[in-house]
Design a protein around this motif. Structure first.
Motif, PDB file in Angstrom:
ATOM      1  N   GLN A 159       0.829  -1.207   0.000  1.00  0.00           N
ATOM      2  CA  GLN A 159       0.000   0.000   0.000  1.00  0.00           C
ATOM      3  C   GLN A 159       0.864   1.257   0.000  1.00  0.00           C
ATOM      4  OE1 GLN A 159      -2.287  -0.640   3.541  1.00  0.00           O
ATOM      5  NE2 GLN A 159      -3.632  -2.182   2.612  1.00  0.00           N
ATOM      6  N   ALA A 160       1.930   1.227   0.776  1.00  0.00           N
ATOM      7  CA  ALA A 160       2.814   2.388   0.869  1.00  0.00           C
ATOM      8  C   ALA A 160       3.516   2.646  -0.461  1.00  0.00           C
ATOM      9  CB  ALA A 160       3.835   2.173   1.976  1.00  0.00           C
ATOM     10  N   ARG A 161       3.967   1.580  -1.117  1.00  0.00           N
ATOM     11  CA  ARG A 161       4.635   1.754  -2.410  1.00  0.00           C
ATOM     12  C   ARG A 161       3.690   2.377  -3.424  1.00  0.00           C
ATOM     13  NH1 ARG A 161       5.919  -3.830  -1.736  1.00  0.00           N
ATOM     14  NH2 ARG A 161       7.816  -4.051  -0.480  1.00  0.00           N
ATOM     15  N   GLU A 162       2.454   1.942  -3.417  1.00  0.00           N
ATOM     16  CA  GLU A 162       1.475   2.494  -4.349  1.00  0.00           C
ATOM     17  C   GLU A 162       1.237   3.982  -4.072  1.00  0.00           C
ATOM     18  OE1 GLU A 162      -1.925   0.045  -3.717  1.00  0.00           O
ATOM     19  OE2 GLU A 162      -1.194  -1.610  -4.969  1.00  0.00           O
ATOM     20  N   ALA A 163       1.242   4.352  -2.800  1.00  0.00           N
ATOM     21  CA  ALA A 163       0.969   5.740  -2.420  1.00  0.00           C
ATOM     22  C   ALA A 163       2.087   6.685  -2.836  1.00  0.00           C
ATOM     23  CB  ALA A 163       0.735   5.833  -0.916  1.00  0.00           C
ATOM     24  N   VAL A 164       3.325   6.204  -2.877  1.00  0.00           N
ATOM     25  CA  VAL A 164       4.462   7.078  -3.207  1.00  0.00           C
ATOM     26  C   VAL A 164       4.953   6.871  -4.640  1.00  0.00           C
ATOM     27  CG1 VAL A 164       5.179   7.103  -0.790  1.00  0.00           C
ATOM     28  CG2 VAL A 164       6.215   5.452  -2.350  1.00  0.00           C
ATOM     29  N   ALA A 165       4.211   6.094  -5.412  1.00  0.00           N
ATOM     30  CA  ALA A 165       4.657   5.748  -6.763  1.00  0.00           C
ATOM     31  C   ALA A 165       4.747   6.960  -7.688  1.00  0.00           C
ATOM     32  CB  ALA A 165       3.729   4.701  -7.371  1.00  0.00           C
ATOM     33  N   GLY A 166       3.994   8.011  -7.399  1.00  0.00           N
ATOM     34  CA  GLY A 166       3.988   9.176  -8.279  1.00  0.00           C
ATOM     35  C   GLY A 166       5.114  10.159  -8.064  1.00  0.00           C
ATOM     36  N   VAL A 167       5.996   9.884  -7.118  1.00  0.00           N
ATOM     37  CA  VAL A 167       7.109  10.798  -6.841  1.00  0.00           C
ATOM     38  C   VAL A 167       8.095  10.781  -8.013  1.00  0.00           C
ATOM     39  CG1 VAL A 167       9.054  11.284  -5.313  1.00  0.00           C
ATOM     40  CG2 VAL A 167       6.883  10.477  -4.368  1.00  0.00           C
ATOM     41  N   PRO A 168       8.479  11.938  -8.539  1.00  0.00           N
ATOM     42  CA  PRO A 168       9.421  11.968  -9.663  1.00  0.00           C
ATOM     43  C   PRO A 168      10.753  11.326  -9.296  1.00  0.00           C
ATOM     44  CG  PRO A 168       8.401  14.118  -9.353  1.00  0.00           C
ATOM     45  CD  PRO A 168       8.034  13.297  -8.158  1.00  0.00           C
ATOM     46  N   THR A 169      11.334  10.624 -10.234  1.00  0.00           N
ATOM     47  CA  THR A 169      12.663  10.057 -10.040  1.00  0.00           C
ATOM     48  C   THR A 169      13.687  11.186  -9.967  1.00  0.00           C
ATOM     49  OG1 THR A 169      12.030   8.089 -11.303  1.00  0.00           O
ATOM     50  CG2 THR A 169      14.394   8.495 -11.001  1.00  0.00           C
ATOM     51  N   ALA A 170      14.583  11.095  -9.019  1.00  0.00           N
ATOM     52  CA  ALA A 170      15.597  12.143  -8.857  1.00  0.00           C
ATOM     53  C   ALA A 170      16.467  12.247 -10.102  1.00  0.00           C
ATOM     54  CB  ALA A 170      16.459  11.853  -7.630  1.00  0.00           C
ATOM     55  N   VAL A 171      16.668  13.469 -10.576  1.00  0.00           N
ATOM     56  CA  VAL A 171      17.524  13.695 -11.740  1.00  0.00           C
ATOM     57  C   VAL A 171      18.966  13.836 -11.275  1.00  0.00           C
ATOM     58  CG1 VAL A 171      15.636  14.825 -12.968  1.00  0.00           C
ATOM     59  CG2 VAL A 171      17.254  16.207 -11.638  1.00  0.00           C
ATOM     60  N   SER A 172      19.876  13.901 -12.233  1.00  0.00           N
ATOM     61  CA  SER A 172      21.283  14.078 -11.888  1.00  0.00           C
ATOM     62  C   SER A 172      21.500  15.434 -11.235  1.00  0.00           C
ATOM     63  CB  SER A 172      22.157  13.963 -13.131  1.00  0.00           C
ATOM     64  OG  SER A 172      21.951  15.090 -13.980  1.00  0.00           O
ATOM     65  N   ASP A 173      22.576  15.543 -10.472  1.00  0.00           N
ATOM     66  CA  ASP A 173      22.886  16.813  -9.818  1.00  0.00           C
ATOM     67  C   ASP A 173      23.085  17.933 -10.850  1.00  0.00           C
ATOM     68  OD1 ASP A 173      22.736  15.551  -7.407  1.00  0.00           O
ATOM     69  OD2 ASP A 173      24.908  15.398  -7.115  1.00  0.00           O
ATOM     70  N   VAL A 174      23.653  17.591 -12.010  1.00  0.00           N
ATOM     71  CA  VAL A 174      23.898  18.584 -13.059  1.00  0.00           C
ATOM     72  C   VAL A 174      22.573  19.125 -13.585  1.00  0.00           C
ATOM     73  CG1 VAL A 174      24.808  18.951 -15.379  1.00  0.00           C
ATOM     74  CG2 VAL A 174      26.126  17.608 -13.716  1.00  0.00           C
ATOM     75  N   GLU A 175      21.618  18.233 -13.877  1.00  0.00           N
ATOM     76  CA  GLU A 175      20.317  18.670 -14.378  1.00  0.00           C
ATOM     77  C   GLU A 175      19.548  19.450 -13.316  1.00  0.00           C
ATOM     78  OE1 GLU A 175      16.129  16.807 -16.180  1.00  0.00           O
ATOM     79  OE2 GLU A 175      17.930  15.543 -16.013  1.00  0.00           O
ATOM     80  N   HIS A 176      19.652  18.997 -12.073  1.00  0.00           N
ATOM     81  CA  HIS A 176      18.974  19.677 -10.972  1.00  0.00           C
ATOM     82  C   HIS A 176      19.506  21.105 -10.804  1.00  0.00           C
ATOM     83  CE1 HIS A 176      16.926  19.758  -6.986  1.00  0.00           C
ATOM     84  NE2 HIS A 176      17.891  20.620  -6.714  1.00  0.00           N
ATOM     85  N   GLU A 177      20.824  21.241 -10.792  1.00  0.00           N
ATOM     86  CA  GLU A 177      21.422  22.562 -10.605  1.00  0.00           C
ATOM     87  C   GLU A 177      21.071  23.498 -11.752  1.00  0.00           C
ATOM     88  OE1 GLU A 177      25.819  24.693 -10.190  1.00  0.00           O
ATOM     89  OE2 GLU A 177      25.587  22.569  -9.680  1.00  0.00           O
ATOM     90  N   ALA A 178      21.071  22.987 -12.972  1.00  0.00           N
ATOM     91  CA  ALA A 178      20.748  23.821 -14.123  1.00  0.00           C
ATOM     92  C   ALA A 178      19.324  24.375 -14.012  1.00  0.00           C
ATOM     93  CB  ALA A 178      20.906  23.013 -15.411  1.00  0.00           C
ATOM     94  N   ALA A 179      18.391  23.543 -13.547  1.00  0.00           N
ATOM     95  CA  ALA A 179      17.001  23.982 -13.414  1.00  0.00           C
ATOM     96  C   ALA A 179      16.856  25.031 -12.318  1.00  0.00           C
ATOM     97  CB  ALA A 179      16.106  22.780 -13.124  1.00  0.00           C
TER      98      ALA A 179
END
Length: 306
Positions: A159-179
């Motif tokens: 049940q818990a996995r289903e509830a958090v399934a919509g969380v975006p996958t973490a991007v790379s630090d480079v992509e995160h910093e650029a955004a």
């Protein structure tokens, strides 16, 4: 000699225990308290009662955290606005002598979007997910912590996995910093359209101040609405990167990726009234998807910049 050995063994598990306790409680202080309480319980337990010290300590910390989770809802009834997990904030450059908490947030499972999603779970669901998927504790052990059957513990994790399934996958630090930097450049233009283009169409902004300062009371969704609020906040508090800014921000690592810390450098009397705040981000498709405005000073004990 025995006491010294036990103390050394406990210290070897401290980072692991903090990671479990932080994911369970979403609080730096509560996590540290739970780990300390587990040490006190260990000191009062005969070694013959412990088969596997790591598992024993993990389940002991989990029981302590479960008690906390069961009473947390009552304490939050009088909380003003939204409740965010307490961020763990460190310097951009890795510390030469990192503490246990700095080590905790290196994994993707500690990103703020995941921590926010964990807050939507029931206490048993949260314990089942964190212990099984995060700490590799067998369902039989989890069942003992929760007072349910192993099958029920397994179902709670599903049940818990289903509830958090919509969380975006973490991007790379480079992509995160650029955004993040793209958003800051847009904010400097003071134009709503420019800021909105740096935000994901499904963006959300969550503020947590408990009535201590200006932030959103309800969750704000949509790029344009969020852009307008961000610009309003920047104008009101004079937020900027220059030395002349009324509230100067600096870069920091917020739960493992680039974020902002504001006003920690302020020492003049004119700036004392400005609230310290920490802003974390989640990036999706190269754009800012989640913005987390931590503005309650009582929940900024995880700031460790030096």
């Amino acid at each position: 000699m025995v006491s010294a050995l036990i103390a050394d063994l406990f210290e070897s598990h401290r980072a692991h225990l903090l990671s479990v306790a932080y994911r369970l409680t979403g609080s730096v202080g509560d996590a540290e308290d739970a780990v300390q309480e587990s040490w006190l319980r260990l000191a009062g337990t005969h070694q013959s009662e412990i088969d596997d010290l790591r598992v024993w300590l993990t389940t002991t910390v989990s029981r302590i955290c479960l008690d906390h989770l069961r009473t947390a809802a009552t304490r939050r009834e009088t909380y003003v606005g939204q409740w965010l997990p307490e961020p763990i904030v460190t310097g951009v450059a890795p510390s030469s002598r990192p503490d246990s908490l700095e080590s905790v947030v290196r994994g993707e499972e500690y990103r703020m979007a995941v921590m926010v999603a964990l807050e939507t779970l029931t206490p048993p669901q949260r314990v089942a997910l964190v212990l099984h998927d995060g700490a590799a504790v067998p369902f039989e052990e989890i069942a003992d912590v929760l007072g349910v059957s192993a099958d029920d513990a397994s179902q709670l994790a599903v049940q818990a996995r289903e509830a958090v399934a919509g969380v975006p996958t973490a991007v790379s630090d480079v992509e995160h910093e650029a955004a993040v930097r793209r958003l800051l450049v847009a904010l400097a233009t003071d134009e709503v359209d420019a800021v909105a283009t740096a935000l994901h169409p499904d963006a959300v902004l969550i503020g947590d101040a408990n009535g201590t300062t200006s932030t959103v009371v309800k969750i704000v969704g949509g790029a344009e609405r969020i852009a307008r609020f961000m610009l309003e906040l920047v104008r009101k508090h004079g937020i900027g990167y220059s030395e002349q800014a009324a509230t100067r921000y600096e870069f920091a690592t917020v739960n493992g990726q680039l974020g902002l810390v504001m006003n920690l450098d302020s020492e003049t009397e004119e700036q004392d009234w400005h609230p310290a705040r920490v802003v974390g981000f989640t990036v999706r498709d190269g754009l800012i998807w989640g913005t987390y405005d931590h503005a309650n000073p009582a929940k900024l004990t995880g700031v460790r910049l030096s």
